[in-house]
Design a protein around this motif. Structure first.
Motif, PDB file in Angstrom:
ATOM      1  N   ALA A 126       0.826  -1.210   0.000  1.00 35.66           N
ATOM      2  CA  ALA A 126       0.000   0.000   0.000  1.00 35.66           C
ATOM      3  C   ALA A 126       0.862   1.262   0.000  1.00 35.66           C
ATOM      4  O   ALA A 126       0.578   2.226  -0.729  1.00 35.66           O
ATOM      5  CB  ALA A 126      -0.928   0.005   1.210  1.00 35.66           C
ATOM      6  N   THR A 127       1.929   1.273   0.777  1.00 37.28           N
ATOM      7  CA  THR A 127       2.816   2.428   0.830  1.00 37.28           C
ATOM      8  C   THR A 127       3.561   2.610  -0.493  1.00 37.28           C
ATOM      9  O   THR A 127       3.743   3.734  -0.963  1.00 37.28           O
ATOM     10  CB  THR A 127       3.826   2.284   1.981  1.00 37.28           C
ATOM     11  OG1 THR A 127       3.110   2.095   3.198  1.00 37.28           O
ATOM     12  CG2 THR A 127       4.698   3.504   2.111  1.00 37.28           C
ATOM     13  N   ALA A 128       3.987   1.510  -1.097  1.00 33.91           N
ATOM     14  CA  ALA A 128       4.681   1.596  -2.384  1.00 33.91           C
ATOM     15  C   ALA A 128       3.760   2.164  -3.464  1.00 33.91           C
ATOM     16  O   ALA A 128       4.167   3.027  -4.246  1.00 33.91           O
ATOM     17  CB  ALA A 128       5.199   0.224  -2.791  1.00 33.91           C
ATOM     18  N   VAL A 129       2.512   1.707  -3.495  1.00 31.13           N
ATOM     19  CA  VAL A 129       1.556   2.216  -4.485  1.00 31.13           C
ATOM     20  C   VAL A 129       1.261   3.682  -4.225  1.00 31.13           C
ATOM     21  O   VAL A 129       1.219   4.499  -5.152  1.00 31.13           O
ATOM     22  CB  VAL A 129       0.261   1.368  -4.466  1.00 31.13           C
ATOM     23  CG1 VAL A 129      -0.841   2.024  -5.285  1.00 31.13           C
ATOM     24  CG2 VAL A 129       0.551  -0.035  -4.976  1.00 31.13           C
ATOM     25  N   TRP A 130       1.051   4.038  -2.973  1.00 31.40           N
ATOM     26  CA  TRP A 130       0.779   5.436  -2.610  1.00 31.40           C
ATOM     27  C   TRP A 130       1.957   6.338  -3.005  1.00 31.40           C
ATOM     28  O   TRP A 130       1.775   7.406  -3.574  1.00 31.40           O
ATOM     29  CB  TRP A 130       0.503   5.544  -1.119  1.00 31.40           C
ATOM     30  CG  TRP A 130       0.271   6.928  -0.642  1.00 31.40           C
ATOM     31  CD1 TRP A 130      -0.781   7.737  -0.928  1.00 31.40           C
ATOM     32  CD2 TRP A 130       1.149   7.691   0.193  1.00 31.40           C
ATOM     33  NE1 TRP A 130      -0.625   8.946  -0.304  1.00 31.40           N
ATOM     34  CE2 TRP A 130       0.555   8.946   0.387  1.00 31.40           C
ATOM     35  CE3 TRP A 130       2.372   7.423   0.803  1.00 31.40           C
ATOM     36  CZ2 TRP A 130       1.153   9.923   1.153  1.00 31.40           C
ATOM     37  CZ3 TRP A 130       2.943   8.401   1.571  1.00 31.40           C
ATOM     38  CH2 TRP A 130       2.339   9.633   1.743  1.00 31.40           C
ATOM     39  N   GLY A 131       3.167   5.899  -2.723  1.00 29.41           N
ATOM     40  CA  GLY A 131       4.355   6.673  -3.095  1.00 29.41           C
ATOM     41  C   GLY A 131       4.504   6.795  -4.598  1.00 29.41           C
ATOM     42  O   GLY A 131       4.899   7.837  -5.108  1.00 29.41           O
ATOM     43  N   TRP A 132       4.179   5.731  -5.320  1.00 27.38           N
ATOM     44  CA  TRP A 132       4.258   5.765  -6.770  1.00 27.38           C
ATOM     45  C   TRP A 132       3.272   6.778  -7.337  1.00 27.38           C
ATOM     46  O   TRP A 132       3.609   7.550  -8.230  1.00 27.38           O
ATOM     47  CB  TRP A 132       3.993   4.368  -7.328  1.00 27.38           C
ATOM     48  CG  TRP A 132       4.080   4.292  -8.811  1.00 27.38           C
ATOM     49  CD1 TRP A 132       5.201   4.397  -9.580  1.00 27.38           C
ATOM     50  CD2 TRP A 132       2.996   4.112  -9.717  1.00 27.38           C
ATOM     51  NE1 TRP A 132       4.881   4.274 -10.901  1.00 27.38           N
ATOM     52  CE2 TRP A 132       3.531   4.097 -11.022  1.00 27.38           C
ATOM     53  CE3 TRP A 132       1.625   3.941  -9.555  1.00 27.38           C
ATOM     54  CZ2 TRP A 132       2.738   3.932 -12.139  1.00 27.38           C
ATOM     55  CZ3 TRP A 132       0.858   3.776 -10.674  1.00 27.38           C
ATOM     56  CH2 TRP A 132       1.394   3.779 -11.945  1.00 27.38           C
ATOM     57  N   PHE A 133       2.036   6.783  -6.809  1.00 26.76           N
ATOM     58  CA  PHE A 133       1.046   7.754  -7.270  1.00 26.76           C
ATOM     59  C   PHE A 133       1.448   9.178  -6.928  1.00 26.76           C
ATOM     60  O   PHE A 133       1.262  10.093  -7.728  1.00 26.76           O
ATOM     61  CB  PHE A 133      -0.340   7.459  -6.681  1.00 26.76           C
ATOM     62  CG  PHE A 133      -1.092   6.405  -7.433  1.00 26.76           C
ATOM     63  CD1 PHE A 133      -1.350   6.537  -8.783  1.00 26.76           C
ATOM     64  CD2 PHE A 133      -1.547   5.274  -6.784  1.00 26.76           C
ATOM     65  CE1 PHE A 133      -2.054   5.571  -9.484  1.00 26.76           C
ATOM     66  CE2 PHE A 133      -2.248   4.302  -7.462  1.00 26.76           C
ATOM     67  CZ  PHE A 133      -2.507   4.441  -8.809  1.00 26.76           C
ATOM     68  N   GLN A 134       2.006   9.396  -5.758  1.00 26.81           N
ATOM     69  CA  GLN A 134       2.446  10.727  -5.366  1.00 26.81           C
ATOM     70  C   GLN A 134       3.553  11.235  -6.285  1.00 26.81           C
ATOM     71  O   GLN A 134       3.570  12.391  -6.686  1.00 26.81           O
ATOM     72  CB  GLN A 134       2.926  10.741  -3.906  1.00 26.81           C
ATOM     73  CG  GLN A 134       1.836  10.516  -2.904  1.00 26.81           C
ATOM     74  CD  GLN A 134       0.850  11.647  -2.874  1.00 26.81           C
ATOM     75  OE1 GLN A 134       1.204  12.803  -3.015  1.00 26.81           O
ATOM     76  NE2 GLN A 134      -0.415  11.320  -2.701  1.00 26.81           N
ATOM     77  N   ASN A 135       4.488  10.353  -6.591  1.00 26.94           N
ATOM     78  CA  ASN A 135       5.604  10.715  -7.473  1.00 26.94           C
ATOM     79  C   ASN A 135       5.118  10.965  -8.892  1.00 26.94           C
ATOM     80  O   ASN A 135       5.614  11.837  -9.587  1.00 26.94           O
ATOM     81  CB  ASN A 135       6.660   9.615  -7.456  1.00 26.94           C
ATOM     82  CG  ASN A 135       7.938  10.056  -8.110  1.00 26.94           C
ATOM     83  OD1 ASN A 135       8.261  11.227  -8.129  1.00 26.94           O
ATOM     84  ND2 ASN A 135       8.671   9.094  -8.657  1.00 26.94           N
ATOM     85  N   ARG A 136       4.135  10.196  -9.325  1.00 26.86           N
ATOM     86  CA  ARG A 136       3.609  10.327 -10.675  1.00 26.86           C
ATOM     87  C   ARG A 136       2.856  11.648 -10.862  1.00 26.86           C
ATOM     88  O   ARG A 136       2.888  12.227 -11.938  1.00 26.86           O
ATOM     89  CB  ARG A 136       2.682   9.159 -10.944  1.00 26.86           C
ATOM     90  CG  ARG A 136       2.461   8.909 -12.378  1.00 26.86           C
ATOM     91  CD  ARG A 136       1.944   7.524 -12.587  1.00 26.86           C
ATOM     92  NE  ARG A 136       1.744   7.353 -14.008  1.00 26.86           N
ATOM     93  CZ  ARG A 136       0.664   6.859 -14.546  1.00 26.86           C
ATOM     94  NH1 ARG A 136      -0.308   6.439 -13.805  1.00 26.86           N
ATOM     95  NH2 ARG A 136       0.562   6.754 -15.844  1.00 26.86           N
TER      96      ARG A 136
END
Length: 51
Positions: free
Chosen positions: A38-48
């Protein structure tokens, strides 16, 4: 922001590893794994969104 995501990923990974190593704490491995993803996906979306 990236630092926070990396710290959270490290914490969740440690929890997942402890859950696997210590018998009887399989639930900790599952929770740690779910939070890691969940944290990896959230971080990926934030970076994107920044790009």
């Amino acid at each position: 922001m990236i630092y926070l995501v990396l710290v959270l990923l490290a914490v969740w990974l440690i929890l997942a590893i402890l859950g696997v190593v210590i018998k009887g704490l399989f639930w900790l491995a599952v929770i740690g794994g779910l939070l890691f993803v969940a944290t990896a996906v959230w971080g990926w979306f934030q970076n994107r969104q920044r790009i």
